[in-house]
Design a protein around this motif. Structure first.
Motif, PDB file in Angstrom:
ATOM      1  N   HIS A 175       0.951  -1.671   0.411  1.00  0.00           N
ATOM      2  CA  HIS A 175       0.025   0.082   0.257  1.00  0.00           C
ATOM      3  C   HIS A 175       0.682   1.649  -0.095  1.00  0.00           C
ATOM      4  O   HIS A 175       1.660   1.361   0.473  1.00  0.00           O
ATOM      5  N   GLY A 229      -3.301  -5.607  -2.203  1.00  0.00           N
ATOM      6  CA  GLY A 229      -3.522  -4.502  -2.076  1.00  0.00           C
ATOM      7  C   GLY A 229      -2.952  -3.777  -3.954  1.00  0.00           C
ATOM      8  O   GLY A 229      -3.410  -4.707  -4.577  1.00  0.00           O
ATOM      9  N   THR A 259      -9.478  -2.092   2.217  1.00  0.00           N
ATOM     10  CA  THR A 259      -8.570  -3.112   2.444  1.00  0.00           C
ATOM     11  C   THR A 259      -9.084  -4.428   3.214  1.00  0.00           C
ATOM     12  O   THR A 259      -9.951  -3.811   3.823  1.00  0.00           O
TER      13      THR A 259
END
Length: 263
Positions: A175, A229, A259
């Motif tokens: 991320h 991700g 997420t």
């Protein structure tokens, strides 16, 4: 807004922005970014509450189930060894608070702590500032959301995918330029390791980085990686399984909100 069966909300909270994502398990788009609101650098809990009210203002979300995903740099994650003979939840909570103070040099009283409490083996604990947790809970109550949880991002990803992580694999969450490995320990989380991803990092870097982390932890290197991700295309291959894909072109805040979604 009338909610159809299987729909819900995901709210991403970082130090830079808040995003609201609507999810649906059946029919239509699985995830849609509804609204985003930027935050000034160093914004406190009250500014976060104001921003959340702003992203919720244009919809009628009463009774919608909502999960709040908090950026990992606003939270803390650590391992706790339960005291010998621990028999009560209070013993485990005290051990988590003591370890928190040892690691971070401050009392745990200002933090909201949760854990995968286990009296028989080391367990993972996570915390976020109590003021932030309370502000988010307050705004959710104002809008009569059915608040499912408020959870750090890595824990949201781990909780979603840990049941699918193979015995010879590690889980990884990618991320906003950060890769966080979750190293399984039996049925639980043995360790979490976060690292900045260098610009242009490819599959060779990924494999070498996993090997280095295994050496630091004194464990066997994983035979493969199972990632979720914002996974770069050039990491994909036989040794890497991509568990989910973030929406193309999504902002970091929207990807944060998504997420762990099952939609």
């Amino acid at each position: 807004m009338r909610r159809r069966f299987g729909q819900g909300l995901r709210i991403g909270v970082s130090g830079a922005a808040i995003a609201l994502v609507k999810t649906s398990r059946w029919g239509g788009q699985r995830a849609v970014v509804v609204a985003e609101h930027a935050l000034a650098q160093g914004a406190g809990a009250q500014q976060v509450a104001y921003a959340l009210r702003a992203v919720l203002a244009d919809g009628s979300w009463s009774r919608w189930p909502a999960c709040v995903i908090v950026a990992d740099d606003l939270a803390r994650l650590w391992q706790v060894t339960p005291p010998a003979g621990a028999a009560r939840m209070a013993d485990l909570e005290a051990a988590a608070a003591l370890r928190f103070q040892q690691l971070y040099g401050e009392p745990a009283s200002g933090w909201q702590i949760a854990g995968s409490w286990d009296p028989a083996r080391p367990f993972a604990a996570a915390a976020m500032p109590r003021a932030l947790h309370d502000a988010l809970s307050l705004v959710a109550a104002e809008h009569t959301l059915s608040l499912v949880n408020i959870v750090p991002q890595f824990i949201a990803g781990w909780n979603r995918w840990c049941g699918l992580v193979a015995a010879d694999a590690w889980y990884g969450l990618v991320h906003d330029g950060v890769l966080t490995f979750g190293i399984p320990d039996g049925a639980g989380l043995g360790a979490a390791r976060a690292s900045q991803v260098p610009a242009g990092a490819d599959a060779s870097w990924l494999g070498a980085h996993a090997a280095r982390e295994a050496l630091r932890l004194g464990v066997a290197a994983p035979a493969r990686l199972q990632l979720s991700g914002q996974v770069p295309d050039n990491w994909r291959g036989d040794a890497v399984q991509v568990l989910d894909d973030t929406g193309a072109g999504w902002s970091a805040a929207a990807a944060l909100a998504a997420t762990g979604s099952r939609a």
